[in-house]
Each structure stands twice: as C-alpha cells, then as structure tokens.
Design a protein around this motif. Structure first.
Motif, PDB file in Angstrom:
ATOM      1  N   LEU A 175       3.760  -2.777  -1.907  1.00  0.00           N
ATOM      2  CA  LEU A 175       2.616  -1.946  -2.239  1.00  0.00           C
ATOM      3  C   LEU A 175       2.307  -2.153  -3.717  1.00  0.00           C
ATOM      4  CD1 LEU A 175       3.611   1.406  -0.508  1.00  0.00           C
ATOM      5  CD2 LEU A 175       1.806  -0.146   0.241  1.00  0.00           C
ATOM      6  N   VAL A 176       1.055  -2.477  -4.026  1.00  0.00           N
ATOM      7  CA  VAL A 176       0.659  -2.733  -5.405  1.00  0.00           C
ATOM      8  C   VAL A 176      -0.559  -1.877  -5.735  1.00  0.00           C
ATOM      9  CG1 VAL A 176       0.078  -4.473  -7.118  1.00  0.00           C
ATOM     10  CG2 VAL A 176       1.415  -5.124  -5.118  1.00  0.00           C
ATOM     11  N   THR A 177      -0.467  -1.079  -6.797  1.00  0.00           N
ATOM     12  CA  THR A 177      -1.634  -0.341  -7.278  1.00  0.00           C
ATOM     13  C   THR A 177      -2.380  -1.219  -8.277  1.00  0.00           C
ATOM     14  OG1 THR A 177      -0.258   0.746  -8.965  1.00  0.00           O
ATOM     15  CG2 THR A 177      -0.630   1.934  -6.887  1.00  0.00           C
ATOM     16  N   LEU A 178      -3.710  -1.246  -8.162  1.00  0.00           N
ATOM     17  CA  LEU A 178      -4.523  -2.191  -8.922  1.00  0.00           C
ATOM     18  C   LEU A 178      -5.750  -1.528  -9.531  1.00  0.00           C
ATOM     19  CD1 LEU A 178      -4.498  -5.003  -6.209  1.00  0.00           C
ATOM     20  CD2 LEU A 178      -3.307  -5.128  -8.399  1.00  0.00           C
ATOM     21  N   ARG A 179      -6.201  -2.088 -10.636  1.00  0.00           N
ATOM     22  CA  ARG A 179      -7.460  -1.674 -11.255  1.00  0.00           C
ATOM     23  C   ARG A 179      -8.153  -2.893 -11.822  1.00  0.00           C
ATOM     24  NH1 ARG A 179      -7.578   0.394 -17.347  1.00  0.00           N
ATOM     25  NH2 ARG A 179      -9.622  -0.532 -16.973  1.00  0.00           N
ATOM     26  N   ASP A 180      -9.481  -2.797 -11.950  1.00  0.00           N
ATOM     27  CA  ASP A 180     -10.222  -3.856 -12.619  1.00  0.00           C
ATOM     28  C   ASP A 180      -9.947  -3.782 -14.116  1.00  0.00           C
ATOM     29  OD1 ASP A 180     -12.808  -2.519 -14.111  1.00  0.00           O
ATOM     30  OD2 ASP A 180     -12.142  -1.353 -12.377  1.00  0.00           O
ATOM     31  N   ASN A 181     -10.198  -4.871 -14.797  1.00  0.00           N
ATOM     32  CA  ASN A 181      -9.974  -4.932 -16.243  1.00  0.00           C
ATOM     33  C   ASN A 181     -11.274  -4.852 -17.030  1.00  0.00           C
ATOM     34  OD1 ASN A 181      -7.062  -5.325 -16.236  1.00  0.00           O
ATOM     35  ND2 ASN A 181      -7.490  -7.322 -15.330  1.00  0.00           N
ATOM     36  N   GLU A 182     -12.340  -4.428 -16.351  1.00  0.00           N
ATOM     37  CA  GLU A 182     -13.652  -4.412 -16.983  1.00  0.00           C
ATOM     38  C   GLU A 182     -14.094  -3.001 -17.369  1.00  0.00           C
ATOM     39  OE1 GLU A 182     -15.235  -7.204 -17.672  1.00  0.00           O
ATOM     40  OE2 GLU A 182     -13.699  -8.441 -16.709  1.00  0.00           O
ATOM     41  N   ARG A 238     -12.980  -1.227  -9.711  1.00  0.00           N
ATOM     42  CA  ARG A 238     -12.117  -1.438  -8.548  1.00  0.00           C
ATOM     43  C   ARG A 238     -10.820  -0.678  -8.790  1.00  0.00           C
ATOM     44  NH1 ARG A 238     -12.604  -5.806  -5.259  1.00  0.00           N
ATOM     45  NH2 ARG A 238     -11.367  -4.460  -3.870  1.00  0.00           N
ATOM     46  N   ARG A 239     -10.542   0.293  -7.939  1.00  0.00           N
ATOM     47  CA  ARG A 239      -9.311   1.075  -8.023  1.00  0.00           C
ATOM     48  C   ARG A 239      -8.750   1.145  -6.609  1.00  0.00           C
ATOM     49  NH1 ARG A 239     -10.428   3.363 -13.097  1.00  0.00           N
ATOM     50  NH2 ARG A 239     -11.654   1.656 -13.977  1.00  0.00           N
ATOM     51  N   LEU A 240      -7.628   0.496  -6.384  1.00  0.00           N
ATOM     52  CA  LEU A 240      -7.160   0.359  -5.016  1.00  0.00           C
ATOM     53  C   LEU A 240      -5.658   0.217  -4.924  1.00  0.00           C
ATOM     54  CD1 LEU A 240      -7.562  -3.270  -3.846  1.00  0.00           C
ATOM     55  CD2 LEU A 240      -8.563  -2.586  -6.006  1.00  0.00           C
ATOM     56  N   LEU A 241      -5.194   0.393  -3.706  1.00  0.00           N
ATOM     57  CA  LEU A 241      -3.809   0.130  -3.338  1.00  0.00           C
ATOM     58  C   LEU A 241      -3.835  -1.016  -2.332  1.00  0.00           C
ATOM     59  CD1 LEU A 241      -0.755   1.128  -3.230  1.00  0.00           C
ATOM     60  CD2 LEU A 241      -1.471   2.381  -1.198  1.00  0.00           C
ATOM     61  N   ARG A 242      -3.038  -2.036  -2.578  1.00  0.00           N
ATOM     62  CA  ARG A 242      -2.984  -3.184  -1.670  1.00  0.00           C
ATOM     63  C   ARG A 242      -1.601  -3.254  -1.031  1.00  0.00           C
ATOM     64  NH1 ARG A 242      -5.188  -8.295  -4.340  1.00  0.00           N
ATOM     65  NH2 ARG A 242      -7.127  -7.142  -3.984  1.00  0.00           N
ATOM     66  N   GLN A 243      -1.575  -3.274   0.286  1.00  0.00           N
ATOM     67  CA  GLN A 243      -0.332  -3.423   1.038  1.00  0.00           C
ATOM     68  C   GLN A 243      -0.225  -4.865   1.495  1.00  0.00           C
ATOM     69  OE1 GLN A 243       0.077  -0.916   4.523  1.00  0.00           O
ATOM     70  NE2 GLN A 243       2.303  -0.895   4.289  1.00  0.00           N
ATOM     71  N   TYR A 273      -6.572  -0.293   0.408  1.00  0.00           N
ATOM     72  CA  TYR A 273      -6.985   1.104   0.457  1.00  0.00           C
ATOM     73  C   TYR A 273      -7.796   1.376  -0.805  1.00  0.00           C
ATOM     74  CZ  TYR A 273      -3.212   1.496   3.915  1.00  0.00           C
ATOM     75  OH  TYR A 273      -2.389   1.321   5.003  1.00  0.00           O
ATOM     76  N   GLU A 274      -9.091   1.479  -0.659  1.00  0.00           N
ATOM     77  CA  GLU A 274      -9.954   1.713  -1.817  1.00  0.00           C
ATOM     78  C   GLU A 274     -10.918   2.869  -1.580  1.00  0.00           C
ATOM     79  OE1 GLU A 274     -12.727  -0.804  -4.988  1.00  0.00           O
ATOM     80  OE2 GLU A 274     -12.075  -1.743  -3.120  1.00  0.00           O
ATOM     81  N   TYR A 275     -11.424   2.986  -0.355  1.00  0.00           N
ATOM     82  CA  TYR A 275     -12.381   4.041  -0.035  1.00  0.00           C
ATOM     83  C   TYR A 275     -11.857   4.898   1.115  1.00  0.00           C
ATOM     84  CZ  TYR A 275     -15.623   1.340  -2.893  1.00  0.00           C
ATOM     85  OH  TYR A 275     -16.213   0.679  -3.926  1.00  0.00           O
ATOM     86  N   GLN A 276     -12.346   6.127   1.161  1.00  0.00           N
ATOM     87  CA  GLN A 276     -11.996   7.004   2.261  1.00  0.00           C
ATOM     88  C   GLN A 276     -12.676   6.525   3.541  1.00  0.00           C
ATOM     89  OE1 GLN A 276     -12.032  11.256   1.399  1.00  0.00           O
ATOM     90  NE2 GLN A 276     -11.867  10.855  -0.799  1.00  0.00           N
ATOM     91  N   LEU A 330      -7.495   6.407 -10.874  1.00  0.00           N
ATOM     92  CA  LEU A 330      -6.627   5.387 -11.451  1.00  0.00           C
ATOM     93  C   LEU A 330      -5.251   5.504 -10.794  1.00  0.00           C
ATOM     94  CD1 LEU A 330      -6.572   3.129 -13.631  1.00  0.00           C
ATOM     95  CD2 LEU A 330      -5.537   4.808 -15.161  1.00  0.00           C
ATOM     96  N   PRO A 331      -4.990   4.724  -9.753  1.00  0.00           N
ATOM     97  CA  PRO A 331      -3.684   4.795  -9.083  1.00  0.00           C
ATOM     98  C   PRO A 331      -2.627   4.043  -9.882  1.00  0.00           C
ATOM     99  CG  PRO A 331      -5.043   3.119  -8.042  1.00  0.00           C
ATOM    100  CD  PRO A 331      -5.876   3.731  -9.130  1.00  0.00           C
ATOM    101  N   VAL A 332      -1.626   4.765 -10.388  1.00  0.00           N
ATOM    102  CA  VAL A 332      -0.664   4.130 -11.296  1.00  0.00           C
ATOM    103  C   VAL A 332       0.684   3.839 -10.642  1.00  0.00           C
ATOM    104  CG1 VAL A 332      -1.737   4.998 -13.396  1.00  0.00           C
ATOM    105  CG2 VAL A 332      -0.008   6.380 -12.245  1.00  0.00           C
ATOM    106  N   ARG A 333       1.110   4.643  -9.672  1.00  0.00           N
ATOM    107  CA  ARG A 333       2.376   4.418  -8.981  1.00  0.00           C
ATOM    108  C   ARG A 333       2.209   4.782  -7.514  1.00  0.00           C
ATOM    109  NH1 ARG A 333       2.979   2.397 -13.112  1.00  0.00           N
ATOM    110  NH2 ARG A 333       4.703   2.492 -14.607  1.00  0.00           N
ATOM    111  N   ALA A 334       3.005   4.149  -6.678  1.00  0.00           N
ATOM    112  CA  ALA A 334       2.953   4.445  -5.245  1.00  0.00           C
ATOM    113  C   ALA A 334       4.321   4.219  -4.624  1.00  0.00           C
ATOM    114  CB  ALA A 334       1.905   3.582  -4.546  1.00  0.00           C
ATOM    115  N   THR A 335       4.568   4.911  -3.531  1.00  0.00           N
ATOM    116  CA  THR A 335       5.748   4.660  -2.719  1.00  0.00           C
ATOM    117  C   THR A 335       5.395   5.005  -1.283  1.00  0.00           C
ATOM    118  OG1 THR A 335       8.138   5.029  -2.568  1.00  0.00           O
ATOM    119  CG2 THR A 335       6.783   6.963  -2.897  1.00  0.00           C
ATOM    120  N   GLN A 336       6.105   4.388  -0.343  1.00  0.00           N
ATOM    121  CA  GLN A 336       5.858   4.700   1.064  1.00  0.00           C
ATOM    122  C   GLN A 336       7.014   5.519   1.605  1.00  0.00           C
ATOM    123  OE1 GLN A 336       5.196   1.383   3.766  1.00  0.00           O
ATOM    124  NE2 GLN A 336       3.976   2.710   5.095  1.00  0.00           N
ATOM    125  N   ASN A 337       6.678   6.637   2.216  1.00  0.00           N
ATOM    126  CA  ASN A 337       7.672   7.495   2.822  1.00  0.00           C
ATOM    127  C   ASN A 337       8.149   6.881   4.131  1.00  0.00           C
ATOM    128  OD1 ASN A 337       9.257   9.805   3.085  1.00  0.00           O
ATOM    129  ND2 ASN A 337       7.568  11.192   2.593  1.00  0.00           N
TER     130      ASN A 337
END
Length: 214
Positions: free
Chosen positions: A50-57, A68-73, A83-86, A96-103
């Motif tokens: 799982l990687v949390t990502l953001r654009d650099n612009e 672009r603010r997303l979580l990529r599995q 995972y970017e939109y509902q 701004l998703p900075v950390r993630a973990t999967q339960n």
C-alpha cells in the motif's frame, strides 16, 4: 528529531519503482509511482504493498484540478488498484494521505492530513467507500494524527502529536481509550506493533518499547 526526518524523506523521494530480478539477471521495472511522490508505504495483508501518493505540483492542502491524492494497492504480480475518489466518482477520499495500514479484516486505515497540524483517520473498505472518519475524542488540542497500526484483534492505534497520546479504536473506528496517559512531555509520532511489542517513536528523537496487551 523524528518529525524532521520524516519530512526530509518525503521531500527527497520523488517516486518508488518496484522491480523484479537480481544480479546477474536483468532487473526490470514492474510498476512506478512517477509522477506522484510517495508519502508512506506498508505491506498489505495479501503480501502486496500500500502506497500513499501525492502530486508534486499543487499545494499540499489546497487542492485544485491538477491535484492527485491517492492510495495505490499493488499486488505481488504488479497489478495496481487506486483509491482516489469516493463511490460517486467525484468526491475525493483524501486531502493528503500520509500513512496507511491494512487491518486483518481487510479495511484500510489512512492517516489523512487536512493541514500541517491537523487531520483525521479514515477507514476505507476494499470497494473504496469510507466506512468511518475519526476526528479524535477527549481532546484538549486539535487532533493531529501521524501514524497508524492495527493489533491482532483488529483494533486500531493512531498517534496524536498535539495531544501527546495514542488513541485506541475499535475495528469500526470507535474510541476505546487513550494510551500513554502518564505521558505529558513527549509527542508520539511513529508506531510499529510486532506481537506484544509496541514501538513508539517520538518527535523528541527517541524510541520507547512497550509491552502491549489487550
């Protein structure tokens, strides 16, 4: 300081490339996060990432059409799900998703920052819907989450820098109690939980190991 180290790492790392092969075999890129920059990375329950990502612009907290603010599995085969939109396809999941973990119940817990000193914890289903959003309980200051882990009972632990606490939540994101209740001086920042050992890294630059029992 631990907090400064985390900021420096995210500024320096522009992308993550997942490769296969090892010398003397040729190494090939399976998938790259470029042009989005990684903020956090962890292993998913199926052995992928799982990687949390953001654009650099765009600005970190003021999103526009370029943001672009997303979580990529990413699976072990290199397949990726974003995972970017509902579920309506328009409303953003994150600022701004900075950390993630999967339960272990398959839910994905994401530390989402709304500004530099405030945020929330979002519990996302595998289908991409928001199951709950935790804004903190029993607070004297603004909830300021930094890291999240889950225990073997699917309970959720999230650090809170401003209130100098670790919040213990149920699998559904309901507040159970605060940990580190005797801590008045130090600000918990990062977490690692292995079996019954809870490792806590503090903004003040040291790590404490606790015996964790439920």
């Amino acid at each position: 300081m631990v907090s400064d180290l985390g900021v420096n790492v995210t500024k320096c790392v522009q992308s993550v490339r997942f490769t296969r092969g090892s010398p003397p075999e040729p190494i090939s890129t399976v998938i790259s996060t470029d042009p989005q920059g990684p903020l956090g990375i962890c292993q998913s329950v199926d052995g992928g990432l799982l990687v949390t990502l953001r654009d650099n612009e765009s600005d970190p907290y003021n999103l526009d059409t370029r943001s672009r603010r997303l979580l990529r599995q990413i699976t072990m085969r290199g397949d990726a799900h974003e995972y970017e939109y509902q579920e309506d396809g328009h409303t953003r999941l994150f600022t701004l998703p900075v950390r993630a973990t999967q339960n272990s119940n398959s839910d994905i817990c994401v530390v989402n920052r709304s500004r530099s000193t405030a945020g929330d914890l979002r519990i996302i289903s595998l289908s991409g819907g928001i199951k709950s959003v935790y804004h903190g309980e029993n607070l004297t200051k603004t909830f300021n989450p930094a890291d999240v882990v889950c225990d073997c009972h699917c309970n959720i632990l999230v650090t809170d820098i401003n209130n100098r606490q670790i919040h213990l939540l149920s699998p559904d994101g309901e507040f159970l109690r605060s940990l580190l209740t005797d801590n008045e001086e130090n600000r918990p920042y990062s977490l690692s939980l292995r079996n019954t050992k809870l490792w806590v890294g503090y903004c003040e630059g040291f790590v404490t190991v606790f015996q964790y029992r439920m």
